[in-house]
Design an enzyme around this catalytic site. Structure first.
Site, PDB file in Angstrom:
ATOM      1  N   GLU A 267      90.330   8.395  54.295  1.00 25.74           N
ATOM      2  CA  GLU A 267      91.638   9.075  54.276  1.00 25.74           C
ATOM      3  C   GLU A 267      92.071   9.364  55.706  1.00 25.74           C
ATOM      4  O   GLU A 267      91.231   9.627  56.563  1.00 25.74           O
ATOM      5  CB  GLU A 267      91.548  10.400  53.513  1.00 25.74           C
ATOM      6  CG  GLU A 267      91.222  10.231  52.044  1.00 25.74           C
ATOM      7  CD  GLU A 267      91.204  11.564  51.310  1.00 25.74           C
ATOM      8  OE1 GLU A 267      92.159  11.838  50.572  1.00 25.74           O
ATOM      9  OE2 GLU A 267      90.251  12.329  51.486  1.00 25.74           O
TER      10      GLU A 267
ATOM     11  N   ASP B 281      83.443  17.590  47.670  1.00 30.11           N
ATOM     12  CA  ASP B 281      84.867  17.397  47.389  1.00 30.11           C
ATOM     13  C   ASP B 281      85.137  16.015  46.786  1.00 30.11           C
ATOM     14  O   ASP B 281      85.975  15.873  45.904  1.00 30.11           O
ATOM     15  CB  ASP B 281      85.654  17.574  48.700  1.00 30.11           C
ATOM     16  CG  ASP B 281      87.163  17.522  48.503  1.00 30.11           C
ATOM     17  OD1 ASP B 281      87.637  18.012  47.466  1.00 30.11           O
ATOM     18  OD2 ASP B 281      87.862  16.992  49.394  1.00 30.11           O
TER      19      ASP B 281
ATOM     20  N   LYS C  76      87.746  12.282  56.185  1.00 30.54           N
ATOM     21  CA  LYS C  76      89.094  12.659  56.622  1.00 30.54           C
ATOM     22  C   LYS C  76      89.320  12.140  58.036  1.00 30.54           C
ATOM     23  O   LYS C  76      88.368  11.934  58.799  1.00 30.54           O
ATOM     24  CB  LYS C  76      89.228  14.182  56.645  1.00 30.54           C
ATOM     25  CG  LYS C  76      88.910  14.869  55.324  1.00 30.54           C
ATOM     26  CD  LYS C  76      89.941  14.601  54.256  1.00 30.54           C
ATOM     27  CE  LYS C  76      89.695  15.416  53.005  1.00 30.54           C
ATOM     28  NZ  LYS C  76      90.150  14.784  51.781  1.00 30.54           N
TER      29      LYS C  76
ATOM     30  N   HIS D 245      84.746  12.345  42.508  1.00 32.48           N
ATOM     31  CA  HIS D 245      85.502  11.106  42.323  1.00 32.48           C
ATOM     32  C   HIS D 245      84.674   9.830  42.480  1.00 32.48           C
ATOM     33  O   HIS D 245      84.762   8.902  41.680  1.00 32.48           O
ATOM     34  CB  HIS D 245      86.648  11.039  43.339  1.00 32.48           C
ATOM     35  CG  HIS D 245      87.532  12.241  43.342  1.00 32.48           C
ATOM     36  ND1 HIS D 245      87.924  12.886  42.201  1.00 32.48           N
ATOM     37  CD2 HIS D 245      88.130  12.912  44.357  1.00 32.48           C
ATOM     38  CE1 HIS D 245      88.729  13.903  42.516  1.00 32.48           C
ATOM     39  NE2 HIS D 245      88.860  13.939  43.825  1.00 32.48           N
TER      40      HIS D 245
ATOM     41  N   LYS E  24      93.777   7.899  37.254  1.00 34.96           N
ATOM     42  CA  LYS E  24      94.545   6.878  37.972  1.00 34.96           C
ATOM     43  C   LYS E  24      94.637   5.626  37.099  1.00 34.96           C
ATOM     44  O   LYS E  24      93.628   5.179  36.552  1.00 34.96           O
ATOM     45  CB  LYS E  24      93.884   6.540  39.315  1.00 34.96           C
ATOM     46  CG  LYS E  24      93.987   7.669  40.346  1.00 34.96           C
ATOM     47  CD  LYS E  24      93.397   7.236  41.675  1.00 34.96           C
ATOM     48  CE  LYS E  24      93.293   8.391  42.663  1.00 34.96           C
ATOM     49  NZ  LYS E  24      94.566   8.799  43.245  1.00 34.96           N
TER      50      LYS E  24
ATOM     51  N   LYS F  91      87.694  20.125  39.704  1.00 40.20           N
ATOM     52  CA  LYS F  91      86.484  19.821  40.434  1.00 40.20           C
ATOM     53  C   LYS F  91      86.517  20.502  41.794  1.00 40.20           C
ATOM     54  O   LYS F  91      87.622  20.856  42.236  1.00 40.20           O
ATOM     55  CB  LYS F  91      86.279  18.308  40.586  1.00 40.20           C
ATOM     56  CG  LYS F  91      87.457  17.497  40.998  1.00 40.20           C
ATOM     57  CD  LYS F  91      88.034  17.458  42.345  1.00 40.20           C
ATOM     58  CE  LYS F  91      87.329  17.600  43.605  1.00 40.20           C
ATOM     59  NZ  LYS F  91      88.219  17.642  44.800  1.00 40.20           N
TER      60      LYS F  91
ATOM     61  N   HIS G  55      90.630  13.816  38.842  1.00 37.23           N
ATOM     62  CA  HIS G  55      91.894  13.087  38.726  1.00 37.23           C
ATOM     63  C   HIS G  55      91.750  11.594  39.017  1.00 37.23           C
ATOM     64  O   HIS G  55      92.599  10.808  38.620  1.00 37.23           O
ATOM     65  CB  HIS G  55      92.984  13.733  39.596  1.00 37.23           C
ATOM     66  CG  HIS G  55      92.926  13.376  41.039  1.00 37.23           C
ATOM     67  ND1 HIS G  55      92.123  14.021  41.937  1.00 37.23           N
ATOM     68  CD2 HIS G  55      93.578  12.422  41.751  1.00 37.23           C
ATOM     69  CE1 HIS G  55      92.288  13.491  43.131  1.00 37.23           C
ATOM     70  NE2 HIS G  55      93.168  12.513  43.050  1.00 37.23           N
TER      71      HIS G  55
HETATM   72  C1  BG6 Z   1      91.076  15.637  46.043  1.00 41.66           C
HETATM   73  C2  BG6 Z   1      90.312  16.125  47.233  1.00 41.66           C
HETATM   74  O1  BG6 Z   1      90.358  15.891  44.868  1.00 41.66           O
HETATM   75  O2  BG6 Z   1      91.285  14.235  46.179  1.00 41.66           O
HETATM   76  C3  BG6 Z   1      91.067  15.821  48.500  1.00 41.66           C
HETATM   77  O3  BG6 Z   1      90.116  17.536  47.112  1.00 41.66           O
HETATM   78  C4  BG6 Z   1      91.419  14.356  48.582  1.00 41.66           C
HETATM   79  O4  BG6 Z   1      90.304  16.209  49.640  1.00 41.66           O
HETATM   80  C5  BG6 Z   1      92.083  13.903  47.300  1.00 41.66           C
HETATM   81  O5  BG6 Z   1      92.290  14.153  49.681  1.00 41.66           O
HETATM   82  C6  BG6 Z   1      92.286  12.403  47.272  1.00 41.66           C
HETATM   83  O6  BG6 Z   1      92.983  12.067  46.123  1.00 41.66           O
HETATM   84  P1  BG6 Z   1      94.141  10.983  46.141  1.00 41.66           P
HETATM   85  O7  BG6 Z   1      94.529  10.818  44.722  1.00 41.66           O
HETATM   86  O8  BG6 Z   1      95.220  11.553  46.997  1.00 41.66           O
HETATM   87  O9  BG6 Z   1      93.500   9.773  46.746  1.00 41.66           O
END
Ligand code: BG6
Length: 497
Positions: free
Chosen positions: A232, A251, A342, A256, A198, A164, A194
């Site tokens: 994050e 992103d 972020k 997600h 999880k 993605k 991803h």
């Molecule tokens: C990624 C994004 O797909 O997912 C990142 O590109 C992000 O910017 C990350 O930090 C977060 O994933 P996780 O599993 O670390 O929470």
């Protein structure tokens, strides 16, 4: 131990992995973007862990990237990555077995050079070997790489995992799907998100559909609103070039957060299989109203523009909060509030379901009822996941004072935390097995770009926010009269072993 299952091409592609039983065939894994952030943080350590867990068949891994590296340079980079980001200590023997299977070819070698490397390794694995192409590259590079695979004639016995975001908007996603479909059959394509890999995201499905308790109240009659909140603390250091052209919405949200929203909002699928799950998720996406730019807050952390590789006048958002609406019988009038960014105050991934309050209170003024917000069901999608159901209960002692209490459950209480596969590991393994259940579909992705059109074409101004805050202050107006769950007023209980 060998990996577990394999599908033949002529088998229906919607069969769940559990229905196929032959051993996994050997694979040449071709990793595009092999020197990138994702490869170093997740994919290379993940491959090593899968191998050590006995979940990979015999394999070779060919890294591909623009840098001119030798095989040994790549092995050194991979060793550093698995040592820095791997879950377990890397021993000389585990490294020896992994390192000897790695090779590298720069993109400048072209299709012929790529083919030569892959065939060289395939020879060591035998004639049955399959190819797994992992495209860990930005969306603009995906089309050219897919065409390169066709020119290299590495398509027939291959599956392809595509990272993605899939495209940048509706037009580019459609064009990319068209390119992919000229070359690969849909059953060969695995569009990865991803978050769906999880453990805690899959537990949303288990929680909702394996129990009769909550489904009867999982609707607009009983639910006031939903929050999907993924703040994050990270900055974009090390991946500014990717981030500058992507931003938080592409992103995280269109990928997600919307995928998690679908797990929360979907109707029960007829079976736990790819077609049925995908159909229910796509129905949610179809019912979503276009995102209204007036319901979107975009932010950029102070200092982002001085990051190397970022335009000094960049309007790219590093934060986004928005309201999404699903216009169907189950959810009409129930807002879904999404937030991610972020450099925020805390890192967390929560889904919070707020239940409606009782229509009338018999409790006397000052009893405390309602003062701590409504009852909530909270999924913490952390790697070590948790679940909490909060409610009002009587404070022990005379009179009728009420406190907010909660029932909580933590993954480690199952005693099986060590069995958890990291999301990428789970999904790479599923792709090798041929199981599409936890991957996204072309139709779903295109629909998500379609509802994103208003906000992508007329994005609200980017507001500044301080690192370590919760984003621009206008996010409170977005959710009012409700409020954001994070930061939590009461922390999670420390689970006892
Ligand atoms: C990624 C994004 O797909 O997912 C990142 O590109 C992000 O910017 C990350 O930090 C977060 O994933 P996780 O599993 O670390 O929470």
């Amino acid at each position: 131990m060998m990996g577990m299952v394999e599908m033949r091409d002529d088998e229906p592609t919607d069969a769940p992995a559990a229905s196929v039983t032959a051993p996994l065939l050997p694979h040449v894994i071709v990793l595009f973007g092999a020197t990138g952030d994702l490869a170093r943080r997740k994919l290379l350590p993940g491959m090593l862990h899968l191998a050590e867990a006995g979940l990979l068949p015999d394999y070779r891994l060919v890294g591909v990237a623009t840098e001119e590296l030798s095989h040994d340079d790549f092995r050194a980079l991979a060793r550093e990555a698995v040592e820095e980001f791997g879950r377990a200590k890397v021993t000389d023997s585990s490294w020896h077995d992994f390192g000897r299977r790695l090779a590298y070819v720069p993109t400048s070698a072209g299709p012929a050079g790529l083919r030569e490397q892959v065939l060289l390794h395939e020879k060591e694995l035998g004639r049955e070997a399959r190819h797994l192409h992992y495209l860990s590259i930005p969306p603009t590079a995906a089309g050219p790489v897919v065409r390169m695979l066709a020119e290299a004639d590495l398509v027939d016995r291959a599956r392809i995992i595509m990272e993605k975001p899939f495209g940048r908007d509706l037009e580019s996603a459609r064009a990319l799907n068209a390119t992919v479909h000229q070359i690969f059959r849909e059953d060969q394509v695995f569009r990865i998100d991803h978050f769906l890999g999880k453990e805690a995201a899959q537990n949303i499905l288990a929680f909702r559909f394996a129990n009769g308790l909550f489904e009867p109240i999982w609707n607009r009659d009983h639910i006031d609103h939903v929050q999907i909140d993924v703040p994050e603390t990270l900055s974009v250091d090390g991946r500014a070039a990717f981030y500058e052209e992507t931003g938080a919405y592409r992103d995280m949200v269109v990928t997600h957060l919307f995928q998690i929203l679908a797990f929360i909002a979907m109707e029960p699928p007829t079976a736990l299989e790819p077609k049925a799950i995908s159909e229910e998720k796509n129905k949610v996406f179809r019912a979503m109203l276009p995102i209204n730019p007036a319901h979107v807050v975009r932010g950029q952390y102070e200092g982002y523009r001085s990051t190397a590789g970022v335009d000094a006048r960049s309007q790219t958002e590093t934060f986004v909060a928005l309201r999404a609406d699903i216009d169907n019988w189950r959810w009409a009038g129930v807002p879904f509030f999404l937030r991610t960014g972020k450099q925020l105050a805390e890192g967390a991934r929560i889904v919070s379901i707020a239940f409606r309050e009782p229509p009338k209170s018999m409790f006397p003024a000052g009893s405390g009822v309602g003062t701590e917000g409504p009852d909530h069901l909270t999924f913490d999608l952390a790697d070590s996941s948790k679940l909490s159901l909060s409610f009002y209960g009587k404070r022990p002692g005379p009179g009728m004072k009420l406190d907010k209490l909660s029932l909580q459950f933590a993954l480690h209480e199952t005693g099986r935390e060590a069995d958890v596969l990291e999301a990428y590991e789970r999904l790479v393994h599923d792709a090798m097995v041929g199981d599409h259940t936890l991957f996204t579909s072309a139709e779903g992705i295109e629909r998500l770009w379609e509802i994103s059109r208003p906000v992508l074409s007329e994005p609200p101004v980017t507001l500044p926010y301080w690192s370590g805050s919760w984003g621009p202050v206008t996010i409170d107006d977005l959710i009012a009269p409700r409020s954001w769950r994070l930061p939590f007023r009461r922390g999670w209980r420390t689970p006892t072993a």
